[in-house]
Design a protein around this motif. Structure first.
Motif, PDB file in Angstrom:
ATOM      1  N   PHE A  21       1.104  -1.008  -0.084  1.00 51.77           N
ATOM      2  CA  PHE A  21      -0.085  -0.091  -0.240  1.00 51.77           C
ATOM      3  C   PHE A  21       0.640   1.656  -0.321  1.00 51.77           C
ATOM      4  O   PHE A  21       0.030   2.273  -0.050  1.00 51.77           O
ATOM      5  CB  PHE A  21      -0.965  -0.181   0.671  1.00 51.77           C
ATOM      6  N   TRP A  53     -11.279 -12.230   0.126  1.00 46.73           N
ATOM      7  CA  TRP A  53     -12.228 -11.806   1.266  1.00 46.73           C
ATOM      8  C   TRP A  53     -10.633 -10.998   2.446  1.00 46.73           C
ATOM      9  O   TRP A  53     -10.242 -11.081   1.845  1.00 46.73           O
ATOM     10  CB  TRP A  53     -12.070 -13.454   1.837  1.00 46.73           C
ATOM     11  N   GLY A  54     -11.883 -10.773   2.709  1.00 46.03           N
ATOM     12  CA  GLY A  54     -11.180  -9.266   3.488  1.00 46.03           C
ATOM     13  C   GLY A  54      -9.801  -8.133   2.169  1.00 46.03           C
ATOM     14  O   GLY A  54      -9.081  -8.320   2.434  1.00 46.03           O
ATOM     15  N   ARG A  59      -7.917  -3.952  -4.298  1.00 50.99           N
ATOM     16  CA  ARG A  59      -6.727  -3.851  -4.564  1.00 50.99           C
ATOM     17  C   ARG A  59      -6.180  -5.591  -6.038  1.00 50.99           C
ATOM     18  O   ARG A  59      -5.828  -4.993  -6.896  1.00 50.99           O
ATOM     19  CB  ARG A  59      -5.233  -3.866  -3.810  1.00 50.99           C
ATOM     20  N   ASP A  78     -15.565  -7.328   2.549  1.00 52.52           N
ATOM     21  CA  ASP A  78     -15.074  -6.894   3.571  1.00 52.52           C
ATOM     22  C   ASP A  78     -15.808  -6.412   4.658  1.00 52.52           C
ATOM     23  O   ASP A  78     -17.084  -6.330   3.876  1.00 52.52           O
ATOM     24  CB  ASP A  78     -13.785  -5.426   2.997  1.00 52.52           C
ATOM     25  N   GLN A  80     -14.784  -2.943   6.186  1.00 48.46           N
ATOM     26  CA  GLN A  80     -14.812  -1.888   5.931  1.00 48.46           C
ATOM     27  C   GLN A  80     -15.440  -0.813   5.137  1.00 48.46           C
ATOM     28  O   GLN A  80     -15.265  -1.189   4.040  1.00 48.46           O
ATOM     29  CB  GLN A  80     -13.340  -1.940   6.412  1.00 48.46           C
ATOM     30  N   ASN A 105     -14.412  -7.684  13.706  1.00 46.60           N
ATOM     31  CA  ASN A 105     -13.336  -8.352  13.989  1.00 46.60           C
ATOM     32  C   ASN A 105     -12.466  -7.172  14.748  1.00 46.60           C
ATOM     33  O   ASN A 105     -12.836  -6.030  14.637  1.00 46.60           O
ATOM     34  CB  ASN A 105     -12.370  -8.360  12.666  1.00 46.60           C
ATOM     35  N   TYR A 108     -10.596  -4.678  12.773  1.00 47.72           N
ATOM     36  CA  TYR A 108     -11.445  -3.797  11.616  1.00 47.72           C
ATOM     37  C   TYR A 108     -12.915  -3.272  11.606  1.00 47.72           C
ATOM     38  O   TYR A 108     -12.832  -2.388  11.289  1.00 47.72           O
ATOM     39  CB  TYR A 108     -10.975  -4.633  10.366  1.00 47.72           C
ATOM     40  N   TYR A 131      -5.319 -12.278   1.673  1.00 47.01           N
ATOM     41  CA  TYR A 131      -4.401 -11.925   2.094  1.00 47.01           C
ATOM     42  C   TYR A 131      -4.300 -10.928   2.849  1.00 47.01           C
ATOM     43  O   TYR A 131      -4.921  -9.660   2.917  1.00 47.01           O
ATOM     44  CB  TYR A 131      -3.295 -11.046   0.319  1.00 47.01           C
ATOM     45  N   SER A 132      -3.529 -10.929   3.499  1.00 42.66           N
ATOM     46  CA  SER A 132      -3.286 -10.148   4.996  1.00 42.66           C
ATOM     47  C   SER A 132      -4.605 -10.261   5.853  1.00 42.66           C
ATOM     48  O   SER A 132      -5.251  -9.186   6.539  1.00 42.66           O
ATOM     49  CB  SER A 132      -2.299  -8.853   4.521  1.00 42.66           C
ATOM     50  N   TYR A 145     -13.266 -19.472  10.004  1.00 41.63           N
ATOM     51  CA  TYR A 145     -13.455 -19.461   9.159  1.00 41.63           C
ATOM     52  C   TYR A 145     -13.097 -19.979   8.240  1.00 41.63           C
ATOM     53  O   TYR A 145     -13.157 -20.730   7.024  1.00 41.63           O
ATOM     54  CB  TYR A 145     -12.646 -17.736   8.497  1.00 41.63           C
TER      55      TYR A 145
HETATM   56  C1  LIG Z   1      -4.352  -5.857   5.760  1.00 43.97           C
HETATM   57  S1  LIG Z   1      -6.002  -5.574   5.157  1.00 43.97           S
HETATM   58  C2  LIG Z   1      -5.503  -6.596   3.544  1.00 43.97           C
HETATM   59  C3  LIG Z   1      -6.098  -6.525   2.525  1.00 43.97           C
HETATM   60  C4  LIG Z   1      -6.064  -6.841   0.921  1.00 43.97           C
HETATM   61  N1  LIG Z   1      -6.899  -8.509   1.440  1.00 43.97           N
HETATM   62  C5  LIG Z   1      -5.226  -6.869   0.628  1.00 43.97           C
HETATM   63  O1  LIG Z   1      -4.135  -7.327   0.561  1.00 43.97           O
HETATM   64  O2  LIG Z   1      -4.888  -5.972  -0.269  1.00 43.97           O
HETATM   65  C6  LIG Z   1      -6.941  -6.625   6.073  1.00 43.97           C
HETATM   66  C7  LIG Z   1      -8.490  -6.231   5.197  1.00 43.97           C
HETATM   67  O3  LIG Z   1      -9.509  -7.891   6.218  1.00 43.97           O
HETATM   68  C8  LIG Z   1     -10.217  -7.658   6.092  1.00 43.97           C
HETATM   69  N2  LIG Z   1     -10.679  -7.932   7.540  1.00 43.97           N
HETATM   70  C9  LIG Z   1     -10.850  -8.266   8.777  1.00 43.97           C
HETATM   71  N3  LIG Z   1     -11.451  -9.510   8.905  1.00 43.97           N
HETATM   72  C10 LIG Z   1     -12.490  -9.928   8.042  1.00 43.97           C
HETATM   73  C11 LIG Z   1     -13.201 -10.427   7.947  1.00 43.97           C
HETATM   74  N4  LIG Z   1     -14.201 -11.212   8.809  1.00 43.97           N
HETATM   75  N5  LIG Z   1     -14.257 -10.733   6.834  1.00 43.97           N
HETATM   76  C12 LIG Z   1     -13.821 -10.189   5.828  1.00 43.97           C
HETATM   77  N6  LIG Z   1     -12.601  -8.929   5.569  1.00 43.97           N
HETATM   78  C13 LIG Z   1     -12.471  -8.815   6.942  1.00 43.97           C
HETATM   79  C14 LIG Z   1      -9.882  -6.697   6.916  1.00 43.97           C
HETATM   80  O4  LIG Z   1     -11.118  -4.993   7.115  1.00 43.97           O
HETATM   81  C15 LIG Z   1      -8.847  -5.525   6.204  1.00 43.97           C
HETATM   82  O5  LIG Z   1      -9.932  -4.579   5.455  1.00 43.97           O
END
Ligand SMILES: C[S@@+](CC[C@H](N)C(=O)[O-])C[C@H]1O[C@@H](n2cnc3c(N)ncnc32)[C@H](O)[C@@H]1O
Length: 229
Positions: A21, A53-54, A59, A78, A80, A105, A108, A131-132, A145
């Motif tokens: 990012f 997912w997330g 991206r 997501d 957020q 979460n 977040y 991812y992450s 999950y």
């Molecule tokens: C570090 S960011 C990574 C974003 C994306 N995966 C990337 O690599 O560009 C982690 C993301 O996971 C989302 N997240 C966390 N727990 C989640 C859940 N239970 N369901 C969906 N999204 C989730 C957060 O809101 C956040 O946007």
């Protein structure tokens, strides 16, 4: 065609982390890299249903667009709302959709519902990408999950996920001191699993490890490709 409106991400309380990012070029470069890996490791193609997912600000959708064009179904999910709203305005279109879920979460969306969902039909997902996401997750949500991932995958589906795993550490730890490139701050900034502990969760979810690459992802995370057992 893809972009409905050009807009920078809004300033606000949304959070995403990691070197990908850092700037626009890294954002796109890492997205294309990950789509190529989904093609190679998970057989992603134009006919696939892909669950991101997330997804953050979407991206991966940028990478799909760059590398393949459109696919049967890209679904970014997501918790957020600001990020999903931005992605919806700027990245949604034919073959590309986004869903915001109000699930909990600690980092977040701490006030979200404890009811977990991936917003996917059972057996419908050819390629799953997280991812992450497990890098910010507690040791109760994680196995739950993983089970949902097992339910969502199509019979030949694959899941590419990243997380922090190490040998000879506590089974699960939040913000481990002296570990990785950052000083971890705040709830679930870094969640680390002992490798056999994480792989036990994988097994218990009816999944198997198809591929493991140690420590080369953001901040030292490892990459797993999972499939149904
Ligand atoms: C570090 S960011 C990574 C974003 C994306 N995966 C990337 O690599 O560009 C982690 C993301 O996971 C989302 N997240 C966390 N727990 C989640 C859940 N239970 N369901 C969906 N999204 C989730 C957060 O809101 C956040 O946007």
């Amino acid at each position: 065609m893809f972009q409905k409106k050009t807009a920078p991400l809004p300033p606000g309380k949304y959070r995403m982390g990691g070197t990908h990012f850092k700037n626009d070029k890294a954002f796109i470069r890492t997205a294309v890299r990950d789509v190529r890996r989904l093609v190679e490791y998970c057989d992603l193609n134009a006919e696939s249903s892909l669950l991101d997912w997330g997804c953050g600000a979407g991206r991966l959708a940028v990478g799909v667009r760059e590398e393949i064009g459109r696919i049967r179904d890209y679904h970014g999910v997501d918790i957020q709302p600001e990020l999903i709203e931005w992605a919806d305005v700027n990245l949604a279109g034919e073959g590309f959709r986004f869903t915001c879920l109000d699930v909990s979460n600690e980092r977040y969306n701490p006030d979200g519902s404890p009811e977990r969902t991936l917003a996917a039909e059972p057996g419908s997902v050819d390629a799953f990408y997280a991812y992450s996401v497990f890098s910010h997750m507690n040791n109760v949500d994680t196995p739950a999950y993983l089970r949902l991932i097992g339910e969502a995958l199509a019979p030949a589906g694959r899941a590419l996920v990243t997380c922090f795993v190490e040998e000879d550490v506590a089974a699960w730890e939040e913000n481990p001191g002296g570990y990785g490139p950052l000083e971890w701050k705040g709830p679930m900034h870094c969640t680390r699993f002992e490798r056999p502990h994480f792989e036990n969760h994988v097994q218990a979810a009816g999944l198997a490890v198809d591929r493991f690459e140690y420590g080369r992802e953001t901040d030292g995370q490892s990459l797993y490709v999972l499939r149904l057992r």
